[in-house]
Design a protein around this motif. Structure first.
Motif, PDB file in Angstrom:
ATOM      1  N   SER A  27      -5.491  11.700   8.837  1.00 62.77           N
ATOM      2  CA  SER A  27      -6.836  11.763   8.264  1.00 62.77           C
ATOM      3  C   SER A  27      -7.181  10.452   7.582  1.00 62.77           C
ATOM      4  O   SER A  27      -6.306   9.665   7.194  1.00 62.77           O
ATOM      5  CB  SER A  27      -6.918  12.912   7.262  1.00 62.77           C
ATOM      6  OG  SER A  27      -6.035  12.678   6.170  1.00 62.77           O
ATOM      7  N   THR A  28      -8.478  10.213   7.452  1.00 61.48           N
ATOM      8  CA  THR A  28      -8.935   8.984   6.795  1.00 61.48           C
ATOM      9  C   THR A  28      -8.440   8.920   5.358  1.00 61.48           C
ATOM     10  O   THR A  28      -8.031   7.856   4.874  1.00 61.48           O
ATOM     11  CB  THR A  28     -10.467   8.914   6.821  1.00 61.48           C
ATOM     12  OG1 THR A  28     -10.922   8.998   8.175  1.00 61.48           O
ATOM     13  CG2 THR A  28     -10.966   7.627   6.204  1.00 61.48           C
ATOM     14  N   GLU A  29      -8.446  10.062   4.660  1.00 59.23           N
ATOM     15  CA  GLU A  29      -7.972  10.094   3.280  1.00 59.23           C
ATOM     16  C   GLU A  29      -6.501   9.706   3.195  1.00 59.23           C
ATOM     17  O   GLU A  29      -6.080   8.992   2.273  1.00 59.23           O
ATOM     18  CB  GLU A  29      -8.179  11.483   2.677  1.00 59.23           C
ATOM     19  CG  GLU A  29      -9.627  11.888   2.490  1.00 59.23           C
ATOM     20  CD  GLU A  29     -10.265  12.421   3.773  1.00 59.23           C
ATOM     21  OE1 GLU A  29     -11.444  12.803   3.724  1.00 59.23           O
ATOM     22  OE2 GLU A  29      -9.574  12.460   4.816  1.00 59.23           O
ATOM     23  N   ALA A  30      -5.710  10.174   4.177  1.00 55.37           N
ATOM     24  CA  ALA A  30      -4.273   9.866   4.172  1.00 55.37           C
ATOM     25  C   ALA A  30      -4.019   8.379   4.429  1.00 55.37           C
ATOM     26  O   ALA A  30      -3.187   7.752   3.763  1.00 55.37           O
ATOM     27  CB  ALA A  30      -3.556  10.706   5.218  1.00 55.37           C
ATOM     28  N   VAL A  31      -4.738   7.810   5.393  1.00 53.72           N
ATOM     29  CA  VAL A  31      -4.576   6.383   5.696  1.00 53.72           C
ATOM     30  C   VAL A  31      -4.995   5.530   4.507  1.00 53.72           C
ATOM     31  O   VAL A  31      -4.315   4.565   4.135  1.00 53.72           O
ATOM     32  CB  VAL A  31      -5.380   6.008   6.955  1.00 53.72           C
ATOM     33  CG1 VAL A  31      -5.342   4.494   7.182  1.00 53.72           C
ATOM     34  CG2 VAL A  31      -4.831   6.740   8.177  1.00 53.72           C
ATOM     35  N   ASN A  32      -6.114   5.887   3.881  1.00 56.07           N
ATOM     36  CA  ASN A  32      -6.570   5.138   2.704  1.00 56.07           C
ATOM     37  C   ASN A  32      -5.556   5.230   1.565  1.00 56.07           C
ATOM     38  O   ASN A  32      -5.348   4.257   0.814  1.00 56.07           O
ATOM     39  CB  ASN A  32      -7.929   5.663   2.246  1.00 56.07           C
ATOM     40  CG  ASN A  32      -9.036   5.351   3.245  1.00 56.07           C
ATOM     41  OD1 ASN A  32      -8.896   4.443   4.068  1.00 56.07           O
ATOM     42  ND2 ASN A  32     -10.116   6.088   3.182  1.00 56.07           N
ATOM     43  N   PHE A  33      -4.941   6.406   1.433  1.00 56.96           N
ATOM     44  CA  PHE A  33      -3.939   6.568   0.377  1.00 56.96           C
ATOM     45  C   PHE A  33      -2.744   5.645   0.610  1.00 56.96           C
ATOM     46  O   PHE A  33      -2.275   4.979  -0.323  1.00 56.96           O
ATOM     47  CB  PHE A  33      -3.480   8.027   0.327  1.00 56.96           C
ATOM     48  CG  PHE A  33      -2.409   8.300  -0.681  1.00 56.96           C
ATOM     49  CD1 PHE A  33      -2.724   8.449  -2.022  1.00 56.96           C
ATOM     50  CD2 PHE A  33      -1.078   8.403  -0.291  1.00 56.96           C
ATOM     51  CE1 PHE A  33      -1.726   8.692  -2.961  1.00 56.96           C
ATOM     52  CE2 PHE A  33      -0.081   8.653  -1.220  1.00 56.96           C
ATOM     53  CZ  PHE A  33      -0.414   8.800  -2.562  1.00 56.96           C
ATOM     54  N   LEU A  34      -2.266   5.580   1.841  1.00 57.22           N
ATOM     55  CA  LEU A  34      -1.130   4.704   2.140  1.00 57.22           C
ATOM     56  C   LEU A  34      -1.488   3.236   1.934  1.00 57.22           C
ATOM     57  O   LEU A  34      -0.693   2.456   1.411  1.00 57.22           O
ATOM     58  CB  LEU A  34      -0.653   4.926   3.574  1.00 57.22           C
ATOM     59  CG  LEU A  34      -0.061   6.301   3.914  1.00 57.22           C
ATOM     60  CD1 LEU A  34       0.403   6.331   5.363  1.00 57.22           C
ATOM     61  CD2 LEU A  34       1.090   6.656   2.978  1.00 57.22           C
TER      62      LEU A  34
END
Length: 383
Positions: A27-34
Motif C-alpha cells: 500500500s502507498t501508506e506502507a511504502v511511505n512509512f518505509l
C-alpha cells in the motif's frame, strides 16, 4: 512485471505462477512509512538481543529462541545484521530455524539466508532459501532436501515488483520499529510464503495487555502479521513487546508452541537530552565581588600608568592646555564650546591658511563713504 523462474534437478515439481495473476503490491501508506525511516534516529535504540524459551501448550519447555540486531557493513555498505535462531524438539523430533540477514536503509533486504530443518527419523527435511539483491533484481535460490531427494530452484524478481518487500529478517527489525513509532493504518507490505510466492503481508496493532514474567507484571504492546498466501491458507503471527522493544511473547496462531520471555531484561536507558537550565537575571554588583573588584583596581592602575607614560612623552600637551585655560579665564565666554572650537581650530592642519590681506578685504564700516558727494566736492579743484 512477471516473475521469471528457472529450475534444475530431477524430480522437482515447482508450481508455476499464473501469468494472468498480477503480483501483489504494498500500500502507498506502507511504502511511505518505509521511506520515512531514518536509521540514525529510528533504529538508534533497537540494537540489542532477545532471548525467549519455547514451550508447549502444557507448559513444557521445548527449546529456545534468540534474536540479535546490530549495525555492520556488508560489501562496503552500512547496514544492520539480523540474526535469529530457534531450535528445540517437538514430540522428540529435533527441529529449528535460523535466519541471517543484512538489512539496509528503509528495511531493504540486501542478503538473507533462511535455514529450516526437521530431523525425522526416516525422512529428514532440510530447506534453505537464499535471497540476494543484485543491481535492479533480487535472486532467490532454494535447496530442499527431503531424505535422498534434492530439489533446487532459482528465480529472479525485478526490484520494482519487490517494492515494499519485507523478508523474515527485516520483519524482525520492523516489529521493533513499530513499537518505537507505532503502526500506521492500512499497512500492507509484501513478503514470501513458505514456497517463496509473493503475498500480501498485513500488519495491525493489537490491544495492550499485561504479561507476567518471573513474577513481574509487564505492560506489553502487540503486533499481528498475516501472510495471505495465494496457494495456501493465511498464516498469522502475534508478537508482544515491552515498551523499549524487547520481545516478550511470540506465537503462530493455531500452533501449540509459544515463545515466552523467561526473565525480565534490563531496561534500555536512552540518552535523552536533559532540559536546558534556566537562570534568572541577577543585578550585577561588582563592588561586592572580591574578584571583580580586584580586576577593576588592576585595570584602573594599568590605565593610569599608560596615561602618565603618554604625557611624559608629549610635554607640549601640558603647555597647550595651560595656555587654553589662561585664555579661557581671561575672556570668560558664555559659550565655552564655541570658544574652544575657535581656539583649537588654529592648530588644525586641515583648516585653510588665512590670507595676509584678510583685513583689507573685509567689509568697510562706512558703506556710503565711496559715494559721498561732499567728499567728492572737496576733492574737486576750487574755481
Amino acid at each position: 512485471m512477471s516473475l521469471t523462474t528457472s529450475s534444475a534437478t530431477s524430480g522437482e515439481n515447482v508450481p508455476p505462477t499464473p501469468a494472468d495473476v498480477p503480483p501483489p503490491k504494498a500500500s502507498t501508506e506502507a511504502v511511505n512509512f518505509l521511506e520515512s525511516l531514518v536509521p540514525e534516529d529510528d533504529f538508534k535504540y533497537l540494537m540489542f538481543e532477545d532471548h525467549l524459551v519455547t514451550t508447549s501448550d502444557t507448559g513444557k519447555e521445548l527449546g529456545e529462541f534468540a534474536v540479535s540486531i546490530e549495525p555492520t557493513k556488508h560489501k562496503g555498505q552500512e547496514c544492520f545484521l539480523v540474526h535469529a535462531n530457534s531450535h528445540g524438539a517437538i514430540d522428540g523430533v529435533p527441529c529449528g530455524t535460523s535466519i541471517t540477514a543484512y538489512v539496509g536503509d528503509n528495511l531493504e533486504t540486501l542478503e538473507q539466508q533462511h535455514h529450516e530443518y526437521v530431523k525425522l527419523e526416516n525422512c529428514p527435511l532440510d530447506r534453505k532459501t537464499f535471497i540476494v539483491k543484485q543491481e535492479d533484481d533480487f535472486v532467490i535460490n532454494r535447496v530442499i532436501t527431503q531424505g535422498e531427494d534434492i530439489q533446487r530452484s532459482s528465480k529472479t524478481v525485478n526490484q520494482e515488483v519487490m517494492k515494499g518487500f519485507v523478508s523474515e529478517g527485516s520483519n524482525l527489525l520492523l516489529h521493533r520499529v513499530f513499537i518505537e513509532k507505532g503502526i500506521p493504518e492500512n499497512l500492507q507490505l509484501i513478503s514470501f510464503d513458505s514456497d517463496t510466492n509473493l503475498c500480501p503481508a498485513i500488519y495491525r496493532r493489537l490491544e495492550e495487555r499485561t504479561q507476567t514474567v518471573d513474577k513481574t507484571e509487564l505492560k506489553v504492546f502487540g503486533v499481528e502479521r498475516t501472510i495471505n498466501s495465494t496457494v495456501d491458507l493465511p498464516t498469522t503471527w502475534q508478537s508482544y513487546f515491552m515498551k523499549d522493544g524487547h520481545l516478550t511473547n511470540r506465537v503462530q496462531v493455531g500452533s501449540p508452541v509459544t515463545m515466552k520471555l523467561a526473565f525480565v531484561p534490563p531496561y534500555i536507558i536512552r540518552d535523552e537530552e536533559p532540559p536546558k537550565p534556566t537562570f534568572e537575571k541577577q543585578p550585577l554588583r561588582w563592588e561586592d565581588d572580591a574578584q571583580l573588584y580586584s580586576q577593576f583596581l588592576d585595570r584602573k592602575e594599568e590605565l593610569k600608568a599608560d596615561h602618565a607614560k603618554y604625557m611624559r612623552h608629549h610635554p607640549e600637551l601640558k603647555a597647550l592646555l595651560a595656555d587654553f585655560m589662561q585664555f579661557l579665564l581671561l575672556r570668560k565666554p558664555d559659550d565655552v564650546i564655541a570658544f574652544a572650537a575657535e581656539y583649537f581650530a588654529a592648530f588644525s592642519t586641515t583648516m585653510p591658511s588665512p590670507s595676509p590681506y584678510l583685513a583689507s578685504s573685509s567689509v568697510t564700516p562706512f558703506p556710503n563713504s565711496r559715494t559721498n558727494t561732499k567728499i567728492e566736492q572737496l576733492r574737486a579743484p576750487t574755481r
